[in-house]
Design a protein around this motif. Structure first.
Motif, mmCIF file in Angstrom:
data_model
loop_
_atom_site.group_PDB
_atom_site.id
_atom_site.type_symbol
_atom_site.label_atom_id
_atom_site.label_comp_id
_atom_site.label_asym_id
_atom_site.label_seq_id
_atom_site.Cartn_x
_atom_site.Cartn_y
_atom_site.Cartn_z
ATOM 1 N N GLY A 262 0.670 -1.093 0.021
ATOM 2 C CA GLY A 262 0.189 0.113 -0.047
ATOM 3 C C GLY A 262 0.771 1.366 0.005
ATOM 4 O O GLY A 262 0.442 2.210 -0.628
ATOM 5 N N ALA A 263 2.071 1.308 0.609
ATOM 6 C CA ALA A 263 2.864 2.299 0.568
ATOM 7 C C ALA A 263 4.131 1.886 0.645
ATOM 8 O O ALA A 263 4.640 0.736 1.102
ATOM 9 N N TYR A 264 5.258 2.682 0.099
ATOM 10 C CA TYR A 264 6.676 2.459 0.163
ATOM 11 C C TYR A 264 7.176 3.968 0.287
ATOM 12 O O TYR A 264 6.885 4.801 -0.070
ATOM 13 N N LYS A 265 8.556 3.525 0.834
ATOM 14 C CA LYS A 265 9.498 4.776 0.992
ATOM 15 C C LYS A 265 10.402 4.877 0.026
ATOM 16 O O LYS A 265 11.367 3.973 -0.157
ATOM 17 N N ASN A 266 10.568 5.932 -0.622
ATOM 18 C CA ASN A 266 11.545 6.332 -1.684
ATOM 19 C C ASN A 266 12.584 7.254 -1.100
ATOM 20 O O ASN A 266 12.244 8.488 -0.912
ATOM 21 N N GLY A 267 13.740 6.993 -0.585
ATOM 22 C CA GLY A 267 14.455 7.821 0.184
ATOM 23 C C GLY A 267 13.856 8.301 1.500
ATOM 24 O O GLY A 267 13.532 7.537 2.432
ATOM 25 N N SER A 268 13.420 9.603 1.554
ATOM 26 C CA SER A 268 12.787 10.126 2.615
ATOM 27 C C SER A 268 11.412 10.357 2.479
ATOM 28 O O SER A 268 10.751 10.853 3.231
ATOM 29 N N ASP B 108 -2.893 -1.801 -8.967
ATOM 30 C CA ASP B 108 -2.314 -3.288 -9.002
ATOM 31 C C ASP B 108 -0.979 -3.100 -9.409
ATOM 32 O O ASP B 108 -0.347 -3.994 -8.941
ATOM 33 N N VAL B 109 -0.594 -2.075 -9.852
ATOM 34 C CA VAL B 109 1.175 -2.234 -10.492
ATOM 35 C C VAL B 109 1.583 -0.784 -9.872
ATOM 36 O O VAL B 109 1.038 0.298 -10.032
ATOM 37 N N ALA B 110 2.811 -0.905 -9.327
ATOM 38 C CA ALA B 110 3.403 0.618 -8.911
ATOM 39 C C ALA B 110 3.551 1.276 -10.338
ATOM 40 O O ALA B 110 3.841 0.977 -11.245
ATOM 41 N N PRO B 111 3.306 2.671 -10.050
ATOM 42 C CA PRO B 111 3.384 3.619 -11.257
ATOM 43 C C PRO B 111 4.729 3.891 -11.567
ATOM 44 O O PRO B 111 4.933 4.232 -12.875
ATOM 45 N N SER B 112 5.743 3.625 -10.894
ATOM 46 C CA SER B 112 6.890 4.038 -11.406
ATOM 47 C C SER B 112 8.072 3.071 -10.646
ATOM 48 O O SER B 112 7.485 2.240 -9.637
ATOM 49 N N PRO B 113 9.200 2.503 -11.134
ATOM 50 C CA PRO B 113 10.006 1.592 -10.615
ATOM 51 C C PRO B 113 10.211 2.097 -9.125
ATOM 52 O O PRO B 113 10.535 3.355 -8.784
ATOM 53 N N MET B 114 10.340 0.920 -8.357
ATOM 54 C CA MET B 114 10.720 0.949 -6.756
ATOM 55 C C MET B 114 12.133 0.941 -6.483
ATOM 56 O O MET B 114 12.727 0.027 -7.438
ATOM 57 N N PRO B 115 12.553 1.760 -5.572
ATOM 58 C CA PRO B 115 14.083 1.663 -5.578
ATOM 59 C C PRO B 115 14.654 0.176 -5.190
ATOM 60 O O PRO B 115 13.577 -0.628 -4.571
ATOM 61 N N PRO B 116 15.853 -0.280 -5.354
ATOM 62 C CA PRO B 116 16.350 -1.478 -4.756
ATOM 63 C C PRO B 116 15.927 -2.009 -3.319
ATOM 64 O O PRO B 116 15.651 -3.011 -3.185
#
Length: 622
Positions: free
Chosen positions: A123-129, A138-146
Motif C-alpha cells: 500500500g505504501a513504500y518509502k523512496n528515500g525520505s 495493481d502495479v506501482a506507477p514507477s520503478p521502486m528503488p532496490p
C-alpha cells in the motif's frame, strides 16, 4: 476540470491582483490541478502527499494511513455529487469496455455473486525520505528503488455480475467517448505496455479467503493474456448457470471489485451495489509461479487464476452505495404522492393488467397485490409479506397468448424479472442451486441466486409425464423451498447453507400446481383478447407506483387493530378451515391493498375489499 492559467500581474488591476493572490493561495492549499475522470490516481497520490506533508515529523505515517482515507474519497464525493460529475462517469459494461481507458474513473452496477476474501498488497513504500502510495492500483506507477521500506495493507475482493434478469429499460446511457476526450488517447487495450523492470512490481502480494472458517494463504495469480478491443461474450466471464439474461452483451461483463477501508460485512452476497472507482487493466501483470519448495501453494488453488484481467476487469472502488428498486427507474417522473393521483395511477394500472389478462378483473386485482408483495419478516414458521400466486386454467394455446402477454407486462413493469419454462427436461438438466467449488475457491452461480426484489414467472403448461432424476428432485425441492420459505439452499460441498431471499413467484398452469403450492390459487377466466398498449409516460408512472407503494412501511392504529382482531375471530368462526396461515395471508393481503392506495394503515374498508375478493376466488374454485 478547467486549468487555472496565471496571468502577469502587470496586466491586472489591484482588485484583480488580490483575487489572483487568493487563487494562488487556494492552489497551494489544494495542490496541483488533476483530472478526476482521466487521471483519478493523480488525485489519490496528490491527496496522499498533502496528508503526509501536514503530518507531525515523528508520526508513523504508513501505519497511520493503513485502513483509512486521507481525504481522497472526499475529493471524489465533492466532484461527483456536488459538482455534478457523476453524469460524466461512464458505466463499465461489455460495450463501453472497448473504449474506456485503463486508470480512468468508471461506474459499475452489479450484484455481489461471490466473496473472494481479502488480499494483502504493497500500500505504501518509502523512496528515500519520501513516502508514496500504491493504493487503488495493481502495479506501482514507477520503478521502486532496490532497497525500500514497504507497508502491507489489506483490501477485500468481490466478484460482481450484472443483476440477473435485469430488464433493458433499466439501463442508463453511458457518456460517449467524445464526452471524455477518449478518442485522442494513444493508449489502447490491445497495445502491450513496455515490459517493466523487476522493481516495477505486481503489488498483489498475498490473498487469503476467509470463507468457511478457513484462512488459506496463497499467492495471487493474475492472468497474462491481453484484452482484445473487440471483446466478445466468449472472452468475458458470464454469470453462469442456466439463467438467460435479457440485456444482450452487457450481461456478459462481470467485474472483480476491490474494496478499501470498509468492513467486509458492509457488502453481503446477492446485494446490488453501484461501485465508482478506478478501472485497471495490465496484460503484463505478473503471473506468480508456484514455489515448489512451499507445500502450501500446492494444496490450494488461487481463485484469481480463473479470473484473469483479460476476462474480468478490475475496479478499485472509491465509493459504493447499495441500490434499491427506485435506483433502476430511469427518467422516473416527479410525482407528489397525493391520494387522488395515486388512485388514478392505480386505476389505470388495473385496467392495463386486466387487458393483459383478457379482461379478467379479479385476476388483475390479485396480480396487483402480488406485484406489491415483499418479505417483511420471518416470524416462527411464517414468512410475513410473501404472496405467491398460481393462475390455473391455462392451456398451451392460451399460455402462448395470455402467458406471453403476462410475462412481457411483468418485464415492462419490474426492473428484475425472469421466466422459467418448467418441464421435466428443465428440472433434470438445470443448475438451480449455487454451489461452492472448493478446488477453485469459487462460488458457482445457480439460477436461483437472485437479487432481492426479483420476479420469477414459472410456466407449467409445458409439463408432461416423465421421470425426475436425482438432480430433478433436488431442483423441484429447491423451488418449493423458495416458494414456501423464501430461502435458497447453497451447497458448500461439505455442508448446506440457507440464504434469505425476496423473490415474487407467479405460476401459470393447467391445474393446481403439484410442485409449487402457492399462497393463492386462482382459476383464470379470460373474456376476450384485448389489445395491450401503453405509452412510455404510462409505463414510467406505473413503475414509479409499484416501486414506491411496495416500499411503504405499514403501521397500525389501536382502534383499527381491535376491529380487525374481531373480524378475524368472526372469519374463523364462519370458516373453520381458514386457520392461522389463512388469516395471516388475509392480513398480508389487507396490508397490500392499503399500500395499493398509498396508505400505511389497514382500514376496515380494505379488509372488506379483501373478503370480497376471497369470496369471488372461492366461487371459482368450486
Amino acid at each position: 476540470m478547467t486549468t487555472l492559467i496565471p496571468i502577469g500581474s502587470h496586466l491586472l488591476r489591484p482588485i484583480e491582483r488580490e483575487r489572483e493572490r487568493e487563487r494562488e493561495r487556494e492552489r497551494e492549499m489544494v495542490g496541483l490541478a488533476y483530472d478526476f475522470l482521466l487521471n483519478p490516481l493523480g488525485a489519490v497520490r496528490l491527496a496522499f502527499e498533502k496528508a503526509v506533508a501536514s503530518s507531525p515529523p515523528d508520526a508513523d505515517l504508513a501505519a497511520a494511513f493503513r485502513g483509512k482515507d486521507w481525504g481522497a474519497v472526499d475529493l471524489f464525493r465533492d466532484f461527483l455529487f456536488e459538482q455534478g460529475g457523476l453524469s460524466q462517469v461512464p458505466i463499465l459494461d461489455a460495450s463501453t469496455i472497448r473504449w474506456v481507458q485503463p486508470n480512468t474513473l468508471v461506474r459499475f452496477r452489479g450484484m455481489v455473486q461471490d466473496m473472494l476474501g481479502n488480499e494483502l498488497y504493497v500500500g505504501a513504500y518509502k523512496n528515500g525520505s519520501t513516502w508514496r502510495t500504491n493504493k487503488f492500483t495493481d502495479v506501482a506507477p514507477s520503478p521502486m528503488p532496490p532497497a525500500f521500506e514497504t507497508q502491507l495493507w489489506e483490501r477485500h475482493l468481490f466478484y460482481c455480475v450484472p443483476v440477473p434478469g435485469q430488464n433493458s429499460w433499466t439501463m442508463e446511457p453511458s457518456p460517449s467517448p467524445g464526452a471524455r476526450n477518449m478518442s485522442s488517447s494513444t493508449s489502447q487495450h490491445g497495445v502491450k505496455r513496455g515490459r517493466t523492470t523487476e522493481d516495477d512490481m505486481d503489488l498483489n502480494v498475498v490473498s487469503y479467503n476467509g470463507d468457511e472458517g478457513s484462512s488459506n494463504t496463497k499467492k495471487q495469480k493474475e492472468g497474462e493474456s491481453t484484452c482484445q478491443s473487440s471483446s466478445s461474450s466468449e472472452d468475458l466471464v458470464n454469470h453462469g448457470g442456466d439463467l438467460e439474461l435479457k440485456n444482450g452483451d452487457s450481461s456478459c461483463l462481470s467485474c472483480l471489485v476491490k474494496i478499501y477501508d470498509m468492513p467486509e460485512s458492509h457488502l453481503k452476497l446477492n446485494d446490488v451495489f453501484e461501485f465508482i472507482g478506478i478501472y485497471t487493466f495490465d496484460p503484463e501483470l505478473a503471473g506468480h509461479k508456484d514455489n515448489s519448495d512451499d507445500l502450501m501453494y500446492d494444496l490450494f488453488e488461487d481463485p484469481m487464476a480463473h479470473l484473469p484481467p483479460s476476462k474480468v476487469p478490475r475496479l478499485h472502488c472509491l465509493i459504493c452505495r447499495k441500490l434499491v428498486i427506485q435506483d433502476f427507474l430511469p427518467n422516473s417522473p416527479v410525482i407528489e404522492p397525493l391520494p387522488n393521483m395515486i388512485r388514478k395511477i392505480r386505476e389505470s394500472l388495473l385496467l392495463h393488467l386486466s387487458a393483459v389478462l383478457g379482461n379478467d378483473e379479479v385476476a388483475a386485482q390479485y396480480l396487483l397485490l402480488h406485484l406489491l408483495s415483499r418479505i417483511r419478516a420471518q416470524v416462527d414458521v411464517i414468512t410475513v409479506g410473501k404472496l405467491s400466486l398460481n393462475l390455473t386454467g391455462f392451456t398451451r394455446e392460451s399460455a402462448s397468448i395470455f402467458g406471453c402477454q403476462l410475462t412481457n407486462a411483468v418485464e415492462e413493469l419490474l426492473p428484475f424479472a425472469h421466466a422459467i419454462p418448467l418441464t421435466i427436461e428443465y428440472l433434470n438438466n438445470a443448475t438451480l442451486q449455487p454451489r461452492k467449488d472448493n478446488k477453485t475457491g469459487r462460488l458457482v452461480a445457480g439460477v436461483l441466486q437472485l437479487a432481492q426484489g426479483t420476479h420469477l414467472t414459472i410456466d407449467e403448461t409445458r409439463m408432461q409425464n416423465g421421470t425426475l432424476t436425482s438432480n430433478g428432485v433436488v431442483n423441484a425441492r429447491l423451488l418449493k423451498h423458495l416458494l414456501e420459505w423464501q430461502k435458497v439452499e447453497y451447497d458448500f460441498e461439505y455442508y448446506k447453507l440457507e440464504m434469505a431471499a425476496d423473490v415474487q413467484l407467479l405460476i401459470i398452469s393447467e391445474g393446481k400446481s403439484s410442485i409449487l403450492p402457492a399462497d393463492l390459487v386462482l382459476p383464470f377466466c379470460p373474456k376476450s383478447v384485448a389489445p395491450v398498449n401503453a405509452t412510455s409516460e404510462q409505463l414510467q408512472a406505473w413503475r414509479w407506483y409499484l416501486a414506491t407503494m411496495r416500499s411503504l412501511q405499514h403501521s397500525s392504529e389501536p382502534e383499527t387493530s381491535q376491529i380487525l382482531q374481531d373480524e378475524m375471530v368472526a372469519a374463523m368462526q364462519e370458516d373453520r378451515s381458514l386457520g392461522y396461515a389463512g388469516l395471516t395471508r388475509w392480513l398480508t393481503m389487507a396490508e397490500l391493498m392499503s399500500a395499493s392506495f398509498g396508505e400505511k394503515c389497514v382500514t376496515l374498508e380494505h379488509w372488506q375489499m379483501i373478503k370480497e375478493l376471497e369470496r369471488l376466488r372461492k366461487e371459482r374454485l368450486r
